[in-house]
Design an enzyme around this catalytic site. Structure first.
Site, mmCIF file in Angstrom:
data_model
loop_
_atom_site.group_PDB
_atom_site.id
_atom_site.type_symbol
_atom_site.label_atom_id
_atom_site.label_comp_id
_atom_site.label_asym_id
_atom_site.label_seq_id
_atom_site.Cartn_x
_atom_site.Cartn_y
_atom_site.Cartn_z
ATOM 1 N N SER A 154 67.414 34.431 16.097
ATOM 2 C CA SER A 154 67.528 35.708 16.793
ATOM 3 C C SER A 154 66.239 36.506 16.678
ATOM 4 O O SER A 154 65.190 36.074 17.145
ATOM 5 C CB SER A 154 68.734 36.489 16.263
ATOM 6 O OG SER A 154 69.037 37.567 17.111
ATOM 7 N N ASP A 307 66.191 40.970 22.742
ATOM 8 C CA ASP A 307 65.555 40.364 21.579
ATOM 9 C C ASP A 307 65.244 38.906 21.933
ATOM 10 O O ASP A 307 65.555 38.449 23.039
ATOM 11 C CB ASP A 307 66.433 40.516 20.334
ATOM 12 C CG ASP A 307 67.714 39.713 20.392
ATOM 13 O OD1 ASP A 307 68.128 39.327 21.495
ATOM 14 O OD2 ASP A 307 68.316 39.460 19.331
ATOM 15 N N ASP A 309 66.368 35.863 21.466
ATOM 16 C CA ASP A 309 67.365 34.931 22.002
ATOM 17 C C ASP A 309 68.303 35.605 22.993
ATOM 18 O O ASP A 309 69.278 35.005 23.447
ATOM 19 C CB ASP A 309 68.150 34.244 20.879
ATOM 20 C CG ASP A 309 69.082 35.191 20.127
ATOM 21 O OD1 ASP A 309 68.748 36.386 20.018
ATOM 22 O OD2 ASP A 309 70.126 34.732 19.636
ATOM 23 N N ASP A 311 70.544 37.927 22.922
ATOM 24 C CA ASP A 311 71.939 38.308 22.684
ATOM 25 C C ASP A 311 72.069 39.803 22.378
ATOM 26 O O ASP A 311 73.186 40.313 22.288
ATOM 27 C CB ASP A 311 72.590 37.459 21.592
ATOM 28 C CG ASP A 311 71.997 37.646 20.216
ATOM 29 O OD1 ASP A 311 70.926 38.289 20.087
ATOM 30 O OD2 ASP A 311 72.588 37.138 19.233
#
Length: 556
Positions: A154, A307, A309, A311
């Site tokens: 992440s 961000d 990734d 999510d």
């Protein structure tokens, strides 16, 4: 002791398939064998424990050793997870989907996993290229899979990576929760204790998904909020924060009918070094500076940032009172905007509910009550929020939003971005801005404000001591306000959220929650206040922040 440590490290070295980490570890072993103290300390740090597999899967720094993310650890995790899935399959062949982002070694870890799943007799499906985490979460349901694995860390620092696990079937593609985490961890430990990575069966007979699954996610997400008429003049800026969000988001924006954004070119494409930011997290100071600069140059109406990734979603708006003319909205502010949107759409639907983590704004409960919806507070994390009964929207204050639970059962920064575009377009049609919509929320549901006090420590024992002191001698006042209710969630009733959390409700309706961070050496205190005006709520939060700091000083 050093002989045992060296023996453990050499055994690890023999099974490591990665030339880079083999060379890294070999050099440390050589220096440690000569008695070099720094090398011995380094070796001990790498092997004194294993990265723990929990409800968030695995996450840690890349490098050789059991306390690092590497191909040995990932192989053990994949083989252990495969054994768990076969145990639960009752003789059927489990299906598992594997995705990956643009971090260092993400594709390698994903390919290793697919080969090991296939070698264990599972149907393994590898996503076609690096993609956002929400696409993997969607793919688990799309393929009717038993499980999913996303290789991502992440918004962690550049040298980290992780292994995030989802379960399909009755879990509907949600992240794992207890007892599955402990059961999977036991299988992983068994593999580590009884097998070497080189002896684990592998197969290249896994499937590589076509673009059809991405196309399906794009279509479903574009349908979250198709553009109303008159959005052609909307000016907005987007940054992918060096991550994987842009390719997917740009297609969705086009299909939904919104104007394409002005982009932050320096951060648009995947870059595992995250070279323009200290931390690739939109919440971190400085992370959105390039986006602010771009927005000033093009006179943008607002900024959206994912961000790495994709999510999570950050939203920023022009604000004359801010030093650089722009302000990032808090996760609670965005959560209430999106929550009100969902509540208006769901009003009158039997059993429909809004949900948020217990440290997120209680304003969502006021929104739910106003529209006659159910409301659920859960422990932190979307593994809990996504399981709230009847949920039509869920959020957590750390920039995570679930606006389309029929498509994805995890936080999704891309579908949240589309929902914000819809709100911005509707506001523009009325001659308003996102800040105006926030003001309307206050007038409709009450004025809420939030704050946070974080105390970083060098010694984790300090956090435990503070929590013990607060439990042993419970406070009676904070910032001159009487505490009318004190709850220790370690003593929660059956069926209620339980954890190392202290929750205080104050006489003026404010709330203070204290808990250790789950990912950092920090004690976190969440403050929420409600008042007759936005200014009054912000002033109450400022007073409570000062009161909390005084309380922590007394108990430290």
């Amino acid at each position: 002791m050093n002989d045992e440590l060296l023996s453990t490290a050499r055994a690890w070295l023999r099974q490591d398939p990665d030339q880079e980490t083999r060379d890294e570890l070999s050099g440390i072993i050589t220096r440690a064998a000569t008695g070099e103290e720094a090398a011995i300390v380094d070796l001990n740090d790498r092997f004194h424990t294993r990265l723990a597999f929990g409800t968030a899967g695995l996450r840690g720094e890349l490098g050789a050793g059991s306390n690092r993310m590497n191909r040995v650890l990932v192989a053990q995790a994949a083989a252990g997870f495969a054994a768990y899935l076969r145990e639960k399959s009752h003789g059927d062949v489990p299906t598992v989907v594997v995705g990956y982002d643009g971090r260092r070694n993400s594709r390698v870890f994903a390919t290793d996993s697919a080969e090991l799943f296939a070698g264990a007799g599972l149907r393994a499906i590898l996503l076609p290229r690096l993609l956002p985490t929400p696409v993997l979460a969607y793919a688990v349901r799309h393929f009717g899979a038993d499980a999913g694995v996303m290789v991502t860390a992440s918004h962690n620092p550049p040298n980290d990576n992780g292994y995030k696990v989802y379960l399909g079937g009755s879990h509907e593609g949600s992240q794992i929760v207890a007892p599955a985490d402990a059961e999977i961890a036991a299988h992983i430990q068994h593999i580590a204790d009884t097998s070497t990575v080189r002896a684990l069966p592998r197969s290249t007979a896994y499937e590589t998904a076509g673009d059809e699954v991405v196309d399906a996610y794009v279509a479903a997400t574009a349908a979250v909020s198709p553009a109303p008429a008159g959005t052609t003049g909307m000016r907005w800026v987007y940054t992918a924060m060096h991550g994987v969000g842009w390719e997917t988001l740009s297609r969705i924006v086009k299909d939904a009918g919104y104007p394409q954004p002005f982009v932050v070119d320096e951060q648009l494409l995947p870059d595992p070094t995250f070279r323009t930011v200290a931390f690739p997290n939109p919440e971190e100071p400085g992370a959105m500076d390039l986006a602010f600069a771009r927005a000033r140059r093009v006179s943008a109406d607002f900024i959206l940032a994912n961000d790495p990734d994709a999510d999570r979603l950050a939203v920023a708006v022009p604000d004359e009172s801010a030093a650089d003319g722009w302000r990032r909205l808090t996760g609670n502010e965005v959560g209430l905007l999106l929550g009100a949107r969902a509540a208006r759409a769901a009003e009158g639907t039997s059993g429909a509910a809004l949900a948020c983590s217990l440290v997120s704004s209680p304003g969502l409960g006021a929104v739910a009550a106003h529209h006659g919806l159910d409301f659920h507070e859960t422990l932190t994390g979307f593994k809990w929020i996504s399981r709230a009964p009847g949920m039509v929207f869920g959020f957590e204050e750390a920039l995570g939003y679930l606006v389309n639970p029929e498509t994805v059962r995890d936080k999704d920064g891309i579908s949240a971005a589309v929902a914000i575009l819809g709100l911005a377009a509707e506001a523009r049609d009325r001659g308003l801005t996102l800040l105006d919509l926030l003001a309307e929320l206050g007038d409709t549901y009450g004025h809420f404000a939030s704050g946070q006090v974080s105390v970083r420590v060098e010694d984790l024992a300090v956090i435990g001591n503070v929590m013990l002191a607060l439990r042993s001698i419970p406070p009676t006042h904070i910032a001159g306000r009487s505490i009318t209710s004190a709850e220790d969630l370690l003593q929660a009733a059956p069926g209620e959220p339980s954890g190392d959390v202290l929750r205080y409700r104050l006489g003026d309706g404010s709330r203070v929650i204290v808990r250790p961070s789950g990912t950092e050496p920090k004690l976190k205190v969440y403050i929420d206040a409600r008042a007759e005006s936005a200014v009054g709520a912000r002033e109450a939060v400022a007073e409570l922040e000062a009161g909390v700091r005084s309380l922590l000083d007394e108990r430290s």
